[in-house]
Design an enzyme around this catalytic site. Sequence first.
Site, mmCIF file in Angstrom:
data_model
loop_
_atom_site.group_PDB
_atom_site.id
_atom_site.type_symbol
_atom_site.label_atom_id
_atom_site.label_comp_id
_atom_site.label_asym_id
_atom_site.label_seq_id
_atom_site.Cartn_x
_atom_site.Cartn_y
_atom_site.Cartn_z
ATOM 1 N N GLU A 18 -0.578 -3.680 -7.944
ATOM 2 C CA GLU A 18 0.341 -3.015 -7.013
ATOM 3 C C GLU A 18 0.791 -1.670 -7.582
ATOM 4 O O GLU A 18 0.806 -1.485 -8.799
ATOM 5 C CB GLU A 18 1.592 -3.888 -6.795
ATOM 6 C CG GLU A 18 1.643 -4.572 -5.451
ATOM 7 C CD GLU A 18 1.889 -3.638 -4.254
ATOM 8 O OE1 GLU A 18 1.555 -2.432 -4.305
ATOM 9 O OE2 GLU A 18 2.423 -4.138 -3.258
ATOM 10 N N ASP A 19 1.178 -0.786 -6.688
ATOM 11 C CA ASP A 19 1.732 0.491 -7.144
ATOM 12 C C ASP A 19 3.190 0.322 -7.577
ATOM 13 O O ASP A 19 3.605 0.786 -8.628
ATOM 14 C CB ASP A 19 1.608 1.567 -6.051
ATOM 15 C CG ASP A 19 2.170 1.131 -4.696
ATOM 16 O OD1 ASP A 19 2.595 -0.034 -4.548
ATOM 17 O OD2 ASP A 19 2.186 1.958 -3.767
ATOM 18 N N ASP A 64 9.322 -3.153 -5.065
ATOM 19 C CA ASP A 64 10.613 -2.596 -4.659
ATOM 20 C C ASP A 64 11.526 -3.773 -4.284
ATOM 21 O O ASP A 64 12.144 -4.382 -5.154
ATOM 22 C CB ASP A 64 10.324 -1.649 -3.487
ATOM 23 C CG ASP A 64 11.520 -0.872 -3.001
ATOM 24 O OD1 ASP A 64 12.461 -0.690 -3.770
ATOM 25 O OD2 ASP A 64 11.517 -0.436 -1.837
ATOM 26 N N PHE A 117 13.268 7.294 -4.470
ATOM 27 C CA PHE A 117 11.990 7.249 -3.770
ATOM 28 C C PHE A 117 10.998 8.140 -4.507
ATOM 29 O O PHE A 117 11.262 9.311 -4.759
ATOM 30 C CB PHE A 117 12.144 7.720 -2.318
ATOM 31 C CG PHE A 117 10.948 7.363 -1.502
ATOM 32 C CD1 PHE A 117 10.789 6.078 -1.002
ATOM 33 C CD2 PHE A 117 9.957 8.305 -1.258
ATOM 34 C CE1 PHE A 117 9.655 5.737 -0.277
ATOM 35 C CE2 PHE A 117 8.822 7.971 -0.531
ATOM 36 C CZ PHE A 117 8.681 6.688 -0.038
ATOM 37 N N ARG A 142 -0.242 11.205 -1.979
ATOM 38 C CA ARG A 142 -0.933 10.213 -2.824
ATOM 39 C C ARG A 142 -1.769 10.885 -3.905
ATOM 40 O O ARG A 142 -2.035 10.307 -4.956
ATOM 41 C CB ARG A 142 -1.856 9.345 -1.964
ATOM 42 C CG ARG A 142 -1.138 8.437 -0.981
ATOM 43 C CD ARG A 142 -2.111 7.393 -0.427
ATOM 44 N NE ARG A 142 -1.646 6.789 0.803
ATOM 45 C CZ ARG A 142 -0.810 5.754 0.875
ATOM 46 N NH1 ARG A 142 -0.354 5.196 -0.220
ATOM 47 N NH2 ARG A 142 -0.443 5.259 2.039
HETATM 48 P P1 IMP Z 1 8.526 -4.073 -1.276
HETATM 49 O O1 IMP Z 1 7.969 -5.055 -0.300
HETATM 50 O O2 IMP Z 1 9.895 -3.601 -0.857
HETATM 51 O O3 IMP Z 1 8.499 -4.539 -2.709
HETATM 52 O O4 IMP Z 1 7.679 -2.754 -1.149
HETATM 53 C C1 IMP Z 1 6.444 -2.617 -1.623
HETATM 54 C C2 IMP Z 1 5.760 -1.421 -1.012
HETATM 55 O O5 IMP Z 1 6.680 -0.433 -0.474
HETATM 56 C C3 IMP Z 1 4.989 -0.702 -2.072
HETATM 57 O O6 IMP Z 1 3.708 -1.253 -2.237
HETATM 58 C C4 IMP Z 1 4.958 0.722 -1.547
HETATM 59 O O7 IMP Z 1 3.880 0.870 -0.659
HETATM 60 C C5 IMP Z 1 6.252 0.876 -0.778
HETATM 61 N N1 IMP Z 1 7.274 1.548 -1.606
HETATM 62 C C6 IMP Z 1 8.370 1.014 -2.147
HETATM 63 N N2 IMP Z 1 9.073 1.930 -2.839
HETATM 64 C C7 IMP Z 1 8.383 3.089 -2.724
HETATM 65 C C8 IMP Z 1 8.583 4.420 -3.241
HETATM 66 O O8 IMP Z 1 9.553 4.754 -3.952
HETATM 67 N N3 IMP Z 1 7.631 5.327 -2.905
HETATM 68 C C9 IMP Z 1 6.552 5.047 -2.132
HETATM 69 N N4 IMP Z 1 6.322 3.820 -1.656
HETATM 70 C C10 IMP Z 1 7.226 2.844 -1.941
#
Ligand code: IMP
Length: 175
Positions: A100-101, A104, A153, A166
Amino acid sequence: MDLKNKRPAVMLSTEIIQKRVVEMATLIRQDYAGQELTVVGVLKGSFIFMADLVREIDLPLRCDFLGLSSYGSATESSGVVAITKDLDGPVDGRHVLVIEDIIDTGLTMAYLLQNLATRRPASVKIASLLSKPARRQIEVKIDYLGFTIEDRFVVGYGLDFDGQYRNLPFIGTMD
Ligand code: IMP
């Protein structure tokens, strides 16, 4: 938040990221020595991290991709996740490493882990470049983590805002 046309400020430089990616790959190589690995990249955000990481893992491995899209605004996920591209191959009996990147809220990963469990892999571990623990709604155990960051962010190195940024070679902040 109007983030369009803003120039991101460097939070993590290319050099710092590359050094950490090599350290993570070294740990992964040690942990999976003697095993065959299936690396599953979560599209789209993980594609650059995964490309750099797998080239440092000197083990027999397969690469597959899962497209996930989480509904919500450009900067907030809702926890409602859709599969936009499924895995090409089966993972039953395989050691799966999910790439994963960023983790969050954790909602996307929680959904993904549940989904993968139904496919009966031998094991599932998570490698994430970034984590924002302040935003977590569901606890997620990250086995290999690049960097813990504060609640800001970020874009670049695969991460987007509204589909853009990206291709930045570093992780930058937009706010
Ligand atoms: P989660 O489900 O809230 O954990 O979010 C996961 C996804 O939200 C990541 O795989 C990203 O694609 C996107 N995301 C969350 N935070 C950021 C950020 O700071 N920048 C860009 N994408 C984010």
